[in-house]
Motif scaffolding. Sequence first.
Motif, PDB file in Angstrom:
ATOM      1  N   MET A 155      71.700  27.688  81.633  1.00  0.00           N
ATOM      2  CA  MET A 155      72.778  28.571  82.068  1.00  0.00           C
ATOM      3  C   MET A 155      72.222  29.686  82.943  1.00  0.00           C
ATOM      4  N   LYS A 156      72.945  30.015  83.998  1.00  0.00           N
ATOM      5  CA  LYS A 156      72.545  31.090  84.892  1.00  0.00           C
ATOM      6  C   LYS A 156      72.799  32.444  84.223  1.00  0.00           C
ATOM      7  N   GLY A 157      72.266  33.496  84.871  1.00  0.00           N
ATOM      8  CA  GLY A 157      72.398  34.825  84.297  1.00  0.00           C
ATOM      9  C   GLY A 157      73.832  35.299  84.193  1.00  0.00           C
ATOM     10  N   GLY A 158      74.621  35.083  85.277  1.00  0.00           N
ATOM     11  CA  GLY A 158      76.013  35.511  85.251  1.00  0.00           C
ATOM     12  C   GLY A 158      76.839  34.779  84.214  1.00  0.00           C
ATOM     13  N   LYS A 159      76.647  33.473  84.114  1.00  0.00           N
ATOM     14  CA  LYS A 159      77.388  32.679  83.132  1.00  0.00           C
ATOM     15  C   LYS A 159      76.977  33.043  81.716  1.00  0.00           C
ATOM     16  N   THR A 160      75.685  33.318  81.514  1.00  0.00           N
ATOM     17  CA  THR A 160      75.218  33.743  80.194  1.00  0.00           C
ATOM     18  C   THR A 160      75.874  35.051  79.785  1.00  0.00           C
ATOM     19  N   MET A 161      76.008  35.960  80.744  1.00  0.00           N
ATOM     20  CA  MET A 161      76.642  37.238  80.451  1.00  0.00           C
ATOM     21  C   MET A 161      78.113  37.060  80.097  1.00  0.00           C
ATOM     22  N   ARG A 162      78.823  36.202  80.832  1.00  0.00           N
ATOM     23  CA  ARG A 162      80.261  36.010  80.600  1.00  0.00           C
ATOM     24  C   ARG A 162      80.548  35.200  79.348  1.00  0.00           C
ATOM     25  N   ARG A 163      79.765  34.160  79.106  1.00  0.00           N
ATOM     26  CA  ARG A 163      80.082  33.219  78.036  1.00  0.00           C
ATOM     27  C   ARG A 163      79.383  33.511  76.710  1.00  0.00           C
ATOM     28  N   ILE A 164      78.239  34.172  76.750  1.00  0.00           N
ATOM     29  CA  ILE A 164      77.440  34.354  75.541  1.00  0.00           C
ATOM     30  C   ILE A 164      77.362  35.822  75.119  1.00  0.00           C
ATOM     31  N   VAL A 165      76.938  36.687  76.055  1.00  0.00           N
ATOM     32  CA  VAL A 165      76.623  38.066  75.676  1.00  0.00           C
ATOM     33  C   VAL A 165      77.877  38.907  75.478  1.00  0.00           C
ATOM     34  N   LEU A 166      78.748  38.950  76.498  1.00  0.00           N
ATOM     35  CA  LEU A 166      79.918  39.827  76.417  1.00  0.00           C
ATOM     36  C   LEU A 166      80.853  39.500  75.254  1.00  0.00           C
ATOM     37  N   PRO A 167      81.160  38.222  74.956  1.00  0.00           N
ATOM     38  CA  PRO A 167      82.025  37.971  73.783  1.00  0.00           C
ATOM     39  C   PRO A 167      81.462  38.525  72.476  1.00  0.00           C
ATOM     40  N   GLN A 168      80.136  38.490  72.312  1.00  0.00           N
ATOM     41  CA  GLN A 168      79.537  39.046  71.100  1.00  0.00           C
ATOM     42  C   GLN A 168      79.449  40.566  71.162  1.00  0.00           C
ATOM     43  N   ALA A 169      79.331  41.105  72.362  1.00  0.00           N
ATOM     44  CA  ALA A 169      79.236  42.563  72.506  1.00  0.00           C
ATOM     45  C   ALA A 169      80.582  43.251  72.341  1.00  0.00           C
ATOM     46  N   MET A 170      81.679  42.511  72.416  1.00  0.00           N
ATOM     47  CA  MET A 170      82.994  43.134  72.315  1.00  0.00           C
ATOM     48  C   MET A 170      83.195  43.828  70.980  1.00  0.00           C
ATOM     49  N   ARG A 171      82.561  43.323  69.931  1.00  0.00           N
ATOM     50  CA  ARG A 171      82.702  43.945  68.621  1.00  0.00           C
ATOM     51  C   ARG A 171      82.175  45.375  68.627  1.00  0.00           C
ATOM     52  N   VAL A 172      81.171  45.641  69.455  1.00  0.00           N
ATOM     53  CA  VAL A 172      80.608  46.985  69.565  1.00  0.00           C
ATOM     54  C   VAL A 172      81.321  47.800  70.632  1.00  0.00           C
ATOM     55  N   ILE A 173      81.838  47.138  71.657  1.00  0.00           N
ATOM     56  CA  ILE A 173      82.453  47.846  72.787  1.00  0.00           C
ATOM     57  C   ILE A 173      83.871  48.314  72.476  1.00  0.00           C
ATOM     58  N   ASP A 188      71.462  40.034  70.166  1.00  0.00           N
ATOM     59  CA  ASP A 188      70.060  39.620  70.043  1.00  0.00           C
ATOM     60  C   ASP A 188      69.592  38.932  71.326  1.00  0.00           C
ATOM     61  N   SER A 189      68.387  39.276  71.751  1.00  0.00           N
ATOM     62  CA  SER A 189      67.849  38.690  72.982  1.00  0.00           C
ATOM     63  C   SER A 189      67.646  37.188  72.857  1.00  0.00           C
ATOM     64  N   GLY A 190      67.548  36.684  71.633  1.00  0.00           N
ATOM     65  CA  GLY A 190      67.409  35.247  71.445  1.00  0.00           C
ATOM     66  C   GLY A 190      68.613  34.470  71.933  1.00  0.00           C
ATOM     67  N   GLN A 191      69.780  35.102  71.926  1.00  0.00           N
ATOM     68  CA  GLN A 191      70.978  34.445  72.444  1.00  0.00           C
ATOM     69  C   GLN A 191      70.829  34.171  73.945  1.00  0.00           C
ATOM     70  N   THR A 192      70.332  35.157  74.669  1.00  0.00           N
ATOM     71  CA  THR A 192      70.128  34.983  76.106  1.00  0.00           C
ATOM     72  C   THR A 192      69.037  33.955  76.383  1.00  0.00           C
ATOM     73  N   GLU A 193      67.970  34.006  75.624  1.00  0.00           N
ATOM     74  CA  GLU A 193      66.878  33.044  75.823  1.00  0.00           C
ATOM     75  C   GLU A 193      67.338  31.616  75.541  1.00  0.00           C
ATOM     76  N   ALA A 194      68.165  31.447  74.507  1.00  0.00           N
ATOM     77  CA  ALA A 194      68.662  30.110  74.202  1.00  0.00           C
ATOM     78  C   ALA A 194      69.582  29.592  75.307  1.00  0.00           C
ATOM     79  N   ALA A 195      70.417  30.508  75.855  1.00  0.00           N
ATOM     80  CA  ALA A 195      71.304  30.106  76.947  1.00  0.00           C
ATOM     81  C   ALA A 195      70.520  29.723  78.183  1.00  0.00           C
ATOM     82  N   HIS A 196      69.475  30.477  78.499  1.00  0.00           N
ATOM     83  CA  HIS A 196      68.634  30.131  79.649  1.00  0.00           C
ATOM     84  C   HIS A 196      67.893  28.821  79.424  1.00  0.00           C
ATOM     85  N   ALA A 197      67.511  28.556  78.173  1.00  0.00           N
ATOM     86  CA  ALA A 197      66.835  27.292  77.874  1.00  0.00           C
ATOM     87  C   ALA A 197      67.748  26.095  78.086  1.00  0.00           C
ATOM     88  N   LEU A 198      69.063  26.322  77.926  1.00  0.00           N
ATOM     89  CA  LEU A 198      70.035  25.256  78.163  1.00  0.00           C
ATOM     90  C   LEU A 198      70.405  25.122  79.630  1.00  0.00           C
TER      91      LEU A 198
END
Length: 326
Positions: free
Chosen positions: A205-223, A193-203
Amino acid sequence: MTDPLDKAPADVPPDGGQGDSPRKDTAAHPGPIKAVPVRHYGRWIGAVVVLGLLALLVRAFADAQIQWSVVGEQITNGTFAWGAWETLKITVYSMVIGVVLGAILAVMRLSPNPVLSSVAWGYIWFFRGTPVLVQILLWFNLSLVFAYLDLGFIYKDEMNQVMTPFVAALLALGLNEAAYMAEICRAGIQSVDSGQTEAAHALGMKGGKTMRRIVLPQAMRVIIPPTGNEFINMLKTSSLAFAIGYGELFLRGREFGSRTLAIMEGYIVISLWYLALTTVFSIGQYYLERYYARGSSRSLPPTPLQRLRKQLSSFRVQSNVGGVKV
């Protein structure tokens, strides 16, 4: 003087109109229903037909002129075992290249930079649109385009010294796999969900860190599930490297058949080795998917043994009619 309301009507008896009959409980539950399960005769007929066809197939191979003793001897022969090792090695190395480069290409595809997204799209378009065998031959014959290699810190008089069968197969398989892994990773990233990225940016977090710490761990279930399928597919696709003389499993079996004229025996040994390898990695893929499914489901998927028990007991379906299992 008495109150008129204290008097009961003359036409209504004191017991509420029921007389001397006992009061019946109309809310009582009926007794349990004895349910007879439906007999699925079609399942038994289908099972008999399938078993009959399997028996005919086994009999055909048993009566064929195949030296099964040769199959038993060669299954553990060093020639085939070494070929299986080469197949496994080229598969693992190619998948590492494919996964790493595919993740980078997926991020480039999703980048707002038009140059990065266009380059990633062109890469995926080319490597998915041409056959793997053609790509292997292109890399192996690269000396027809570049006669020598000069990278400053690496210099070779002849490109053939660099583009060995192993290197050509590794580049072709790895770069081709990266195109497919890019689409798999892109689908996994977009599933978060894009809200995860928006929440990380609100805290903050940079784009690269958001991808490593927030997005990719949740995307692994699909990958993970399609990546496991790609690995098993790569294990079999690596057999195309025989065209340039790389000593993988298929080439070893083909040379054995040409040398001993035991062609069918050699192909059977190859098939058994591939089945063994794919079975082992299929089991590992299942438990890896089961591990990453913990955060998305309340109960974990059944294990292969649990599935087998369920299939064996599926010929008779339990009935819950009336709250009683039959």
